[in-house]
Design a protein around this motif. Structure first.
Motif, short mmCIF file in Angstrom:
data_model
loop_
_atom_site.label_atom_id
_atom_site.label_comp_id
_atom_site.label_asym_id
_atom_site.label_seq_id
_atom_site.Cartn_x
_atom_site.Cartn_y
_atom_site.Cartn_z
N MET A 95 -7.07 4.78 -1.87
CA MET A 95 -7.29 6.04 -2.81
C MET A 95 -7.00 7.09 -1.43
O MET A 95 -5.33 6.50 -0.74
N GLN A 96 -7.63 8.62 -1.87
CA GLN A 96 -6.72 9.77 -1.38
C GLN A 96 -6.97 9.43 0.74
O GLN A 96 -7.92 8.85 0.47
N ASP A 97 -6.55 10.20 0.95
CA ASP A 97 -4.98 10.98 0.87
C ASP A 97 -3.84 10.89 2.18
O ASP A 97 -3.31 11.31 2.11
N ASP A 98 -4.48 10.11 3.08
CA ASP A 98 -3.22 10.76 4.36
C ASP A 98 -2.58 9.50 4.81
O ASP A 98 -3.14 8.08 5.08
N ALA A 99 -1.79 8.58 4.04
CA ALA A 99 -0.58 8.24 4.37
C ALA A 99 -0.40 7.02 5.78
O ALA A 99 -0.74 6.39 5.82
N ALA A 100 -0.21 7.83 6.52
CA ALA A 100 0.53 7.34 7.87
C ALA A 100 -1.46 6.74 8.36
O ALA A 100 -0.79 5.10 9.10
N ARG A 101 -2.84 7.00 8.28
CA ARG A 101 -3.97 6.98 8.38
C ARG A 101 -3.82 5.46 7.38
O ARG A 101 -4.29 4.26 8.43
N GLU A 102 -3.37 5.30 6.50
CA GLU A 102 -3.57 4.64 5.52
C GLU A 102 -2.66 3.00 6.10
O GLU A 102 -3.59 1.99 6.04
N ILE A 103 -1.62 3.50 6.64
CA ILE A 103 -0.85 2.40 7.06
C ILE A 103 -1.15 2.14 8.32
O ILE A 103 -1.30 0.79 8.29
N ASN A 104 -1.78 2.58 9.26
CA ASN A 104 -2.16 1.69 10.30
C ASN A 104 -3.44 1.20 9.72
O ASN A 104 -3.82 -0.16 11.10
N LEU A 105 -4.55 1.25 8.96
CA LEU A 105 -5.52 0.82 8.77
C LEU A 105 -5.48 -0.17 7.94
O LEU A 105 -6.04 -1.46 8.35
N VAL A 106 -4.17 -0.21 6.91
CA VAL A 106 -3.62 -1.48 6.70
C VAL A 106 -3.00 -3.01 7.63
O VAL A 106 -3.59 -4.13 7.62
N ASN A 107 -2.29 -2.05 8.35
CA ASN A 107 -1.72 -3.12 10.03
C ASN A 107 -2.69 -3.84 10.28
O ASN A 107 -2.82 -4.89 10.95
N GLU A 108 -4.25 -2.97 10.48
CA GLU A 108 -5.08 -3.60 11.35
C GLU A 108 -6.24 -4.50 10.28
O GLU A 108 -5.90 -5.38 11.49
N PHE A 109 -6.23 -3.81 9.05
CA PHE A 109 -7.06 -5.26 8.36
C PHE A 109 -5.93 -6.36 7.81
O PHE A 109 -6.61 -7.41 7.93
N GLN A 110 -4.84 -6.41 8.35
CA GLN A 110 -4.11 -7.39 7.96
C GLN A 110 -4.10 -8.18 8.46
O GLN A 110 -4.02 -10.01 9.34
N GLN A 111 -4.54 -8.14 10.37
CA GLN A 111 -4.07 -8.66 11.49
C GLN A 111 -4.81 -9.33 11.71
O GLN A 111 -5.18 -10.57 12.22
N LYS A 112 -6.40 -8.88 11.35
CA LYS A 112 -7.58 -9.23 11.63
C LYS A 112 -7.83 -9.88 9.97
O LYS A 112 -9.50 -11.01 9.81
N SER A 113 -7.52 -9.91 9.16
CA SER A 113 -7.51 -11.29 7.93
C SER A 113 -7.36 -12.40 7.87
O SER A 113 -5.99 -12.51 8.26
N LYS A 114 -8.29 -13.53 8.16
CA LYS A 114 -7.85 -14.94 8.50
C LYS A 114 -6.35 -15.48 6.65
O LYS A 114 -5.51 -15.79 7.11
N VAL A 115 -7.10 -14.78 5.54
CA VAL A 115 -6.02 -14.40 4.43
C VAL A 115 -5.39 -12.91 3.97
O VAL A 115 -5.94 -12.34 4.42
N PRO A 116 -4.20 -13.36 4.45
CA PRO A 116 -4.06 -11.68 3.75
C PRO A 116 -4.14 -10.82 2.51
O PRO A 116 -4.10 -11.64 1.36
N LEU A 117 -4.76 -9.84 2.85
CA LEU A 117 -4.77 -9.23 1.95
C LEU A 117 -4.00 -8.63 0.91
O LEU A 117 -2.79 -8.15 1.54
N ILE A 118 -4.06 -8.45 -0.45
CA ILE A 118 -3.36 -7.76 -1.68
C ILE A 118 -3.84 -6.14 -1.03
O ILE A 118 -4.74 -6.16 -1.56
N ILE A 119 -2.72 -5.48 -1.66
CA ILE A 119 -2.76 -3.97 -1.28
C ILE A 119 -2.20 -3.47 -2.69
O ILE A 119 -1.44 -3.70 -2.80
#
Length: 589
Positions: free
Chosen positions: A101-125
């Motif tokens: 959702m809203q609003d900061d693209a760079a922050r969203e990328i960093n969080l997605v990278n973090e969550f993907q790294q820690k998830s046993k099964v890859p997340l669909i975004i």
């Protein structure tokens, strides 16, 4: 003789066993398929995909399998406390994905990278990116709304647009664009669809939606046609309350359901189910489609044979959130036949209630296997078996640059719809003095600047200073800040237009929805052009077209009134010399 009887008996039993086994095998082989798969997939690639799915599925606990059924929202404008709550749900409940959702693209990328790294099964975004990532990220470039795209006759341009959106999605680590809308907007007062629909005509909606979906999926971004079974003729905003679509079956089949039925076998990977009450499809009083087993399992899966991912509309919307408790709503949605619960407000409770229903025999375990394997297979097809972290550097420029601007202005140029030009005022003549009167509430300076210094700007209270029989452009500049702003023209603007049309040659340019003309008398107006939106790209494209630099050949995508029907429009060829004669061709569908 006895031997023969025994042999025939055994043969009959074995035949039944073999037939049953083949039948079960057939069910298994089709049950866990996915509607979408990359076109380049070879048989060996498909074998690898199924191997990965089975291996991954078998490695999951029951709790982890249930987690795959949920997608929750990630905002970056709600503070670190909220983000920590999301982080905890991702890690603790092992969810299947996120909607950005809203609003900061760079922050969203960093969080997605973090969550993907820690998830046993890859997340669909996922993201609602109907008109590009701008819909959620203000620094991205805005693409046209669907209503504008519906006016374009060369549908390959829509494919180009969604391919560019796919490129932006990949840059962000997004795998699923919850688009396009395939609702047929037959109600001008629809408060939530309107500009988001390709129009009021079923064939145009189908061809536009197919081009949009293919542009995404040809570039490995999943599409989702929405909002099943059809949100086009509603008076209620489902974000606030439950809309009712009360049409009879014949009408539903001919209009609301028609795009979905036409697109079901086109490989589109997702269908999003609406929060609507459709009494002729659901006998239970007030039951929304999103939790209706009759509509999802009975109609969508069994009758129409859809095998792709089925996802609810956001479960935080008032149409259902005001009626059901978090978790309870998720369990109902899954039991009804949805594979994924979007924007869940109660993951842990939803998982608990689904498991209870399994243990009580209300939901078979095979439903979990069906949905989870379908989700995993789609994730594999999207390349999520091996996630590559995204780099947040320069993201805002990557989502908004000259390549976006050139494509978008071309789209607006091709959408421009000339409804009439009785006095042949277009293209504008270089040796003629042109006056320009901007009306309504939105910015207009970009349009004035692009027309150049030869155009004389006059305010509404200065129209009496314009010499009689002059050529006057009247611009209805409607607020373009969201897709949901009212299209109606004020009485004050109508009065100015009426006064000008008494003794001037008027070019009426609508920078807004074509519905703005619904109650405007244009009989005394020479020239009417629809630009559909009011932003820098649409204004620049319009100014160029008025000066003969680009061809005008869009067609009206909606029924406005008895005089302005879908399919109306005139062709105006581009010309370098405005003094040359121009050949017009008027067509209507």
């Amino acid at each position: 003789m006895i031997f023969l009887i025994v042999f025939l008996f055994i043969f009959k039993i074995m035949s039944k066993i073999i037939y049953t086994s083949l039948f079960i095998f057939s069910l298994i082989s089709t049950k866990f398929s996915a509607q979408y798969q990359p076109k380049s997939m070879s048989p060996s690639d498909l074998n690898k995909a199924h191997e990965w799915v089975n291996k991954t599925y078998n490695s999951l606990s029951q709790d982890e399998k249930l987690g795959q059924l949920f997608i929750i929202a990630l905002y970056t404008n709600k503070g670190e406390g909220y983000i920590n709550e999301v982080r905890n749900i991702v890690l603790k409940d092992k969810i299947g994905g996120l909607i950005l959702m809203q609003d900061d693209a760079a922050r969203e990328i960093n969080l997605v990278n973090e969550f993907q790294q820690k998830s046993k099964v890859p997340l669909i975004i996922g993201m609602d990116a109907e008109w590009g990532l701008y819909q959620r990220i203000a620094t991205a470039h805005k693409f046209p709304w669907a209503i504008t795209l519906g006016a374009i006759q060369d549908k390959s341009l829509i494919h180009q647009m969604s391919a560019k959106i796919a490129e932006d999605c990949k840059r962000m680590g997004i795998n699923w664009d919850f688009a396009p809308v395939v609702d047929v907007n037959t109600n001008p007062n629809n408060p939530i669809i309107g500009n988001r629909s390709f129009g009021s005509e079923v064939p145009n909606v189908i061809s536009s939606a197919l081009a949009y979906s293919n542009g995404l999926q040809d570039n490995n971004i999943l599409a989702a046609i929405k909002h099943f079974p059809g949100h086009g003729d509603t008076n209620t905003d489902s974000h606030l309350d439950l809309p009712v679509v009360s049409h009879k079956i014949d009408r539903l089949n001919a209009v609301e359901l028609a795009p979905f039925k036409a697109l079901m076998n086109k490989g589109i990977g997702g269908v999003m189910v609406a929060h609507l009450y459709v009494p002729n499809l659901e006998s239970g009083k007030g039951i929304p489609a999103s939790v209706s087993k009759n509509i999802i399992t009975g109609l969508l899966k069994e009758n129409l044979g859809y095998k792709g991912l089925i996802i609810t509309d956001a479960l935080n919307m008032g149409a259902v959130a005001n009626k059901y408790k978090p978790g309870e709503l998720d369990a109902m949605a899954f039991e009804a036949g949805n594979d994924i619960m979007l924007f869940s407000q109660g993951v842990a409770e939803g998982k608990r209630l689904i498991q209870n229903a399994i243990e009580n025999g209300k939901i078979p375990q095979s439903r979990v296997e069906e949905s989870v394997k379908k989700i995993l297979l789609t994730k594999y097809f999207l390349g999520l078996d091996s996630y590559t972290p995204r780099n947040p550097q320069n993201i805002n420029n990557d989502l908004n640059n000259d390549s976006h601007k050139a494509l978008v202005q071309n789209l607006y140029s091709n959408a421009l719809t000339l409804l009439k030009d009785d006095k042949k005022l277009l293209p504008l003549r270089k040796d003629e003095t042109i006056y320009y009167v901007p009306l309504e509430e939105a910015p207009f300076q970009t349009f004035a600047d692009r027309l150049g210094s030869k155009v004389i700007l006059k305010k509404a209270d200065e129209i009496n200073t314009i010499p009689a029989n002059s050529t006057v452009i009247v611009g209805f500049h409607k607020d373009n800040s969201t897709a949901y702003k009212p299209y109606k023209i004020s009485d004050a603007s109508k009065k100015v237009l009426a006064n000008l049309s008494k003794n001037q040659n008027i070019i009426l340019n609508v920078f807004g929805s074509a519905y703005a003309l619904k109650d405007i008398n244009i009989s005394n107006i020479s020239t009417v052009l629809i630009s559909y939106e009011n932003n820098d790209d649409s204004m620049n494209a319009t100014a160029d077209a008025l000066q003969g630099k680009t061809k005008i050949w869009g067609r009206l995508p909606v029924l406005v009134n008895d005089n302005l029907k879908a399919g109306m429009g005139m062709d105006l060829e581009a010309t370098d010399s405005s003094s040359n004669p121009v050949i017009f061709t008027t067509t209507s569908k």
